[in-house]
Motif scaffolding. Sequence first.
Motif, PDB file in Angstrom:
ATOM      1  N   GLU A   1      -2.162 -35.965  15.281  1.00  0.00           N
ATOM      2  CA  GLU A   1      -3.083 -37.110  15.072  1.00  0.00           C
ATOM      3  C   GLU A   1      -4.341 -36.942  14.953  1.00  0.00           C
ATOM      4  OE1 GLU A   1      -0.542 -37.169  19.313  1.00  0.00           O
ATOM      5  OE2 GLU A   1      -1.588 -35.882  17.963  1.00  0.00           O
TER       6      GLU A   1
ATOM      7  N   TRP B   1       2.664 -45.005  20.342  1.00  0.00           N
ATOM      8  CA  TRP B   1       1.508 -44.351  20.858  1.00  0.00           C
ATOM      9  C   TRP B   1       1.294 -44.557  22.490  1.00  0.00           C
ATOM     10  CZ3 TRP B   1      -2.012 -42.023  18.056  1.00  0.00           C
ATOM     11  CH2 TRP B   1      -2.057 -42.187  16.743  1.00  0.00           C
TER      12      TRP B   1
ATOM     13  N   ARG C   1      -0.695 -42.997  26.127  1.00  0.00           N
ATOM     14  CA  ARG C   1      -2.394 -42.537  26.308  1.00  0.00           C
ATOM     15  C   ARG C   1      -2.053 -42.086  27.983  1.00  0.00           C
ATOM     16  NH1 ARG C   1      -5.694 -48.245  26.932  1.00  0.00           N
ATOM     17  NH2 ARG C   1      -4.766 -49.000  28.486  1.00  0.00           N
TER      18      ARG C   1
ATOM     19  N   ARG D   1       1.195 -40.965  32.097  1.00  0.00           N
ATOM     20  CA  ARG D   1       1.103 -41.291  30.820  1.00  0.00           C
ATOM     21  C   ARG D   1       1.477 -42.531  30.810  1.00  0.00           C
ATOM     22  NH1 ARG D   1       3.913 -37.092  27.279  1.00  0.00           N
ATOM     23  NH2 ARG D   1       5.838 -38.112  28.283  1.00  0.00           N
TER      24      ARG D   1
ATOM     25  N   VAL E   1       1.774 -47.583  25.121  1.00  0.00           N
ATOM     26  CA  VAL E   1       0.598 -48.160  24.568  1.00  0.00           C
ATOM     27  C   VAL E   1       1.218 -49.218  23.658  1.00  0.00           C
ATOM     28  CG1 VAL E   1      -1.350 -48.512  23.281  1.00  0.00           C
ATOM     29  CG2 VAL E   1      -1.353 -46.693  25.213  1.00  0.00           C
TER      30      VAL E   1
ATOM     31  N   ASP F   1     -10.288 -47.873  28.566  1.00  0.00           N
ATOM     32  CA  ASP F   1      -9.282 -47.306  27.278  1.00  0.00           C
ATOM     33  C   ASP F   1      -9.635 -45.728  27.032  1.00  0.00           C
ATOM     34  OD1 ASP F   1     -10.036 -50.324  25.679  1.00  0.00           O
ATOM     35  OD2 ASP F   1      -8.215 -49.855  26.591  1.00  0.00           O
TER      36      ASP F   1
ATOM     37  N   TYR G   1      -4.693 -39.954  23.605  1.00  0.00           N
ATOM     38  CA  TYR G   1      -4.011 -40.588  22.783  1.00  0.00           C
ATOM     39  C   TYR G   1      -2.687 -39.862  22.040  1.00  0.00           C
ATOM     40  CZ  TYR G   1      -6.140 -44.907  24.102  1.00  0.00           C
ATOM     41  OH  TYR G   1      -6.570 -46.092  24.759  1.00  0.00           O
ATOM     42  N   TYR G   2      -1.405 -40.180  22.540  1.00  0.00           N
ATOM     43  CA  TYR G   2      -0.475 -39.283  21.836  1.00  0.00           C
ATOM     44  C   TYR G   2       0.265 -40.322  21.094  1.00  0.00           C
ATOM     45  CZ  TYR G   2      -1.567 -35.993  25.563  1.00  0.00           C
ATOM     46  OH  TYR G   2      -2.430 -34.972  26.528  1.00  0.00           O
ATOM     47  N   CYS G   3       0.718 -39.667  19.926  1.00  0.00           N
ATOM     48  CA  CYS G   3       1.775 -40.139  19.016  1.00  0.00           C
ATOM     49  C   CYS G   3       3.061 -39.504  19.387  1.00  0.00           C
ATOM     50  CB  CYS G   3       1.352 -39.889  17.578  1.00  0.00           C
ATOM     51  SG  CYS G   3       2.406 -40.392  16.388  1.00  0.00           S
TER      52      CYS G   3
END
Length: 120
Positions: free
Chosen positions: A6, A37, A39, A46, A49, A91, A95-97
């Motif tokens: 990311e 995605w 977060r 977690r 999103v 927000d 953030y993770y993919c």
Amino acid sequence: QVQLVESGGGLVQAGGSLRLSCTASGPSFSSSYVMGWFRQAPGKVRESVAAMSSGGLNTYYAESVKGRFTISRDNAKNTVYLQMDSLKPEDTAVYYCAAARNWGVQYNYWGQGTLVTVSS
């Protein structure tokens, strides 16, 4: 093996925008994978999103980001994007993919995360 990397996180003021990118690589990766995605905010679990299937037929957005975030992908580049507009302090998160072989199944592969901080 699949690697997800990311980029694009950073510090932005409330109301601002950021675009996250995630590029996939590795012999096991296929453009047919579902990309998502997630977060995780400090002290919180977690959460998902947004997600998009390979051809874009299926998309998902969390209620909290609908109308503000847009997921897209460029299969030729093995890259998925998350355009984040009208950002709010809530927000703020890492953030993770992630990638999954099919829609609705467990995500098998995860990136290392990128931090998004929204100041008020």
